[in-house]
Design a protein around this motif. Structure first.
Motif, short mmCIF file in Angstrom:
data_model
loop_
_atom_site.label_atom_id
_atom_site.label_comp_id
_atom_site.label_asym_id
_atom_site.label_seq_id
_atom_site.Cartn_x
_atom_site.Cartn_y
_atom_site.Cartn_z
N GLY A 197 -40.19 -55.65 -22.93
CA GLY A 197 -38.99 -54.82 -23.02
C GLY A 197 -39.18 -53.43 -22.46
N SER A 198 -39.86 -53.35 -21.31
CA SER A 198 -40.21 -52.03 -20.77
C SER A 198 -39.00 -51.21 -20.35
CB SER A 198 -41.18 -52.19 -19.58
OG SER A 198 -40.63 -53.03 -18.58
N ALA A 199 -37.84 -51.84 -20.19
CA ALA A 199 -36.63 -51.08 -19.86
C ALA A 199 -36.26 -50.10 -20.97
CB ALA A 199 -35.46 -52.03 -19.60
N ALA A 200 -36.72 -50.39 -22.20
CA ALA A 200 -36.46 -49.50 -23.33
C ALA A 200 -37.57 -48.47 -23.52
CB ALA A 200 -36.30 -50.31 -24.61
N LEU A 201 -38.53 -48.48 -22.63
CA LEU A 201 -39.66 -47.55 -22.71
C LEU A 201 -39.70 -46.64 -21.49
CD1 LEU A 201 -42.32 -50.16 -23.89
CD2 LEU A 201 -41.09 -48.51 -25.31
N SER A 202 -38.61 -46.60 -20.75
CA SER A 202 -38.53 -45.86 -19.50
C SER A 202 -37.67 -44.62 -19.65
CB SER A 202 -37.94 -46.78 -18.41
OG SER A 202 -37.46 -46.05 -17.32
N GLU A 203 -37.89 -43.66 -18.75
CA GLU A 203 -37.03 -42.47 -18.73
C GLU A 203 -35.59 -42.84 -18.36
OE1 GLU A 203 -38.72 -39.66 -16.08
OE2 GLU A 203 -40.50 -39.26 -17.32
N GLU A 204 -35.42 -44.01 -17.74
CA GLU A 204 -34.09 -44.48 -17.35
C GLU A 204 -33.48 -45.40 -18.40
OE1 GLU A 204 -32.41 -43.47 -14.46
OE2 GLU A 204 -34.04 -42.02 -14.66
N PHE A 205 -34.02 -45.37 -19.60
CA PHE A 205 -33.51 -46.17 -20.72
C PHE A 205 -32.00 -45.96 -20.85
CE2 PHE A 205 -34.00 -46.67 -25.64
CZ PHE A 205 -33.35 -47.90 -25.58
N ILE A 206 -31.22 -47.06 -20.75
CA ILE A 206 -29.77 -46.95 -20.67
C ILE A 206 -29.17 -46.31 -21.92
CG2 ILE A 206 -29.53 -49.34 -21.49
CD1 ILE A 206 -27.17 -47.39 -19.11
N VAL A 207 -29.72 -46.58 -23.10
CA VAL A 207 -29.16 -45.98 -24.32
C VAL A 207 -29.44 -44.48 -24.34
CG1 VAL A 207 -29.21 -45.97 -26.83
CG2 VAL A 207 -29.33 -48.14 -25.60
N ALA A 208 -30.64 -44.08 -23.94
CA ALA A 208 -30.96 -42.65 -23.89
C ALA A 208 -30.04 -41.92 -22.92
CB ALA A 208 -32.43 -42.46 -23.50
N LYS A 209 -29.80 -42.52 -21.76
CA LYS A 209 -28.89 -41.90 -20.78
C LYS A 209 -27.46 -41.81 -21.33
CE LYS A 209 -29.64 -44.46 -17.09
NZ LYS A 209 -29.55 -44.87 -15.68
N SER A 210 -27.07 -42.81 -22.08
CA SER A 210 -25.72 -42.79 -22.68
C SER A 210 -25.59 -41.68 -23.70
CB SER A 210 -25.44 -44.15 -23.34
OG SER A 210 -25.51 -45.20 -22.41
#
Length: 324
Positions: A86-99
């Motif tokens: 689930g590395s998409a949730a460990l990235s600076e581009e994490f969609i929830v963080a950007k939201s």
């Protein structure tokens, strides 16, 4: 002489005066699904009225919600790419963080934003974290990456973290990490009693998170076990949870009441996707008075002891003027 209970039921004004359980907009949290990309607003066939939205549409939705007086949100993310950890949730581009950053930029502190903290939406196998060599969820290894995800969300400005993986030691780990990183002010709303339920079916369609093999019975709560369900929540309270939760809601009101009797913490229920879809299908079929049934269902959650109701019906309840 017998007691005349009907004296307090004879007209609407008296009934309203002695009503014990009341609903308020501030009791509700509205779940929203955000996806990477632009100009996307996809309807969900199994959940009429629920959409998966890109951030631009999410902001438009927030404008509508603000006009209705809905200010409590729970965000779920759907990534473009999934992998084993689930590395998409460990990235600076994490969609929830950007939201979260986008909502805070455009609306300031108008919304109280909770974020689901888990990996089932981000892993290609659909389980809630790292798997061991036998294909079982590796509890302690997952705690490490869960803490990383929590810090990314904290740095984005999330107001409440809502860990949902039912990992042992989850709350204690998060509390310690938040304390060390100067985020001790962020409360944790724990999915403290989350059952391995069939009522999650439509959500898994939305989040594309159905396990590719096996199931989640090895880490989610057995629906048959009441005492263990209570123990799960009380243990999370000991570890430092700020808000407890029972999920699903409707089939587990006995557990909600038991936890309410044993804890003084705020208590949430999650009125899950399957509960939502059943009621919407009944509305479509015209087999019941939909608005009365909807209101009666929500009142049952509060009457059982819930302080907070997480529901896909939240926006609709406001549009129908069913809550103040």
């Amino acid at each position: 002489m017998f007691k005349r209970f009907r004296t307090l039921r004879q007209n609407p004004l008296i009934r309203d005066l002695v009503t014990e359980t009341r609903l308020c907009k501030k009791d509700f949290i509205y779940p929203l699904f955000v996806i990477e990309g632009e100009n996307i607003k996809n309807s969900i066939e199994s959940m009429p009225g629920v959409f998966v939205m890109s951030i631009d549409y999410l902001l438009k939705e927030c404008e509508e919600l603000l006009k209705l007086g809905v200010t409590n949100l729970l965000l779920f993310g759907i990534p473009k790419i999934k992998d084993s950890i689930g590395s998409a949730a460990l990235s600076e581009e994490f969609i929830v963080a950007k939201s979260i950053l986008a909502i805070k930029k455009y609306f300031g502190d108008a919304f109280l934003i909770s974020a689901d903290l888990c990996f089932c939406e981000y892993t290609d196998h659909g389980h809630c974290g790292i798997l061991d060599e036998k294909g079982h969820l590796h509890n302690d290894a997952t705690l490490e990456i869960l803490a990383k995800q929590a810090l990314i969300l904290a740095e984005s400005g999330v107001d409440i973290l809502a860990p949902s993986g039912m990992l042992d030691g989850m709350i204690l780990t998060l509390k310690q990490v938040l304390e060390k990183s100067n985020f001790s002010h962020i409360p944790i709303m724990s999915y403290s009693t989350k059952f391995a339920s069939a009522y999650y079916g439509p959500f898994r369609d939305v989040a594309q998170s159905t396990p590719s093999f096996g199931d989640r019975k090895g880490y989610q709560q057995n629906p048959a076990n009441r005492r263990e369900a209570i123990l799960e929540s009380l243990n999370d309270e000991k570890e430092g949870a700020d808000i407890l939760m029972v999920k699903p809601a409707l089939a587990y009101l006995d557990v909600v009441r038991e936890i309410r009797e044993h804890s003084l913490l705020p208590l949430a229920v999650y009125n899950v996707s399957g509960e939502y879809s059943l009621l919407k299908l009944a509305q479509k079929a015209g087999i019941l008075d939909y608005q009365r049934t909807l209101l009666e269902t929500m009142v049952s959650f509060k009457r059982a002891g819930a302080d907070i109701i997480i529901s896909y019906h939240t926006k609709e309840m406001c549009e129908l003027d069913l809550i103040n």
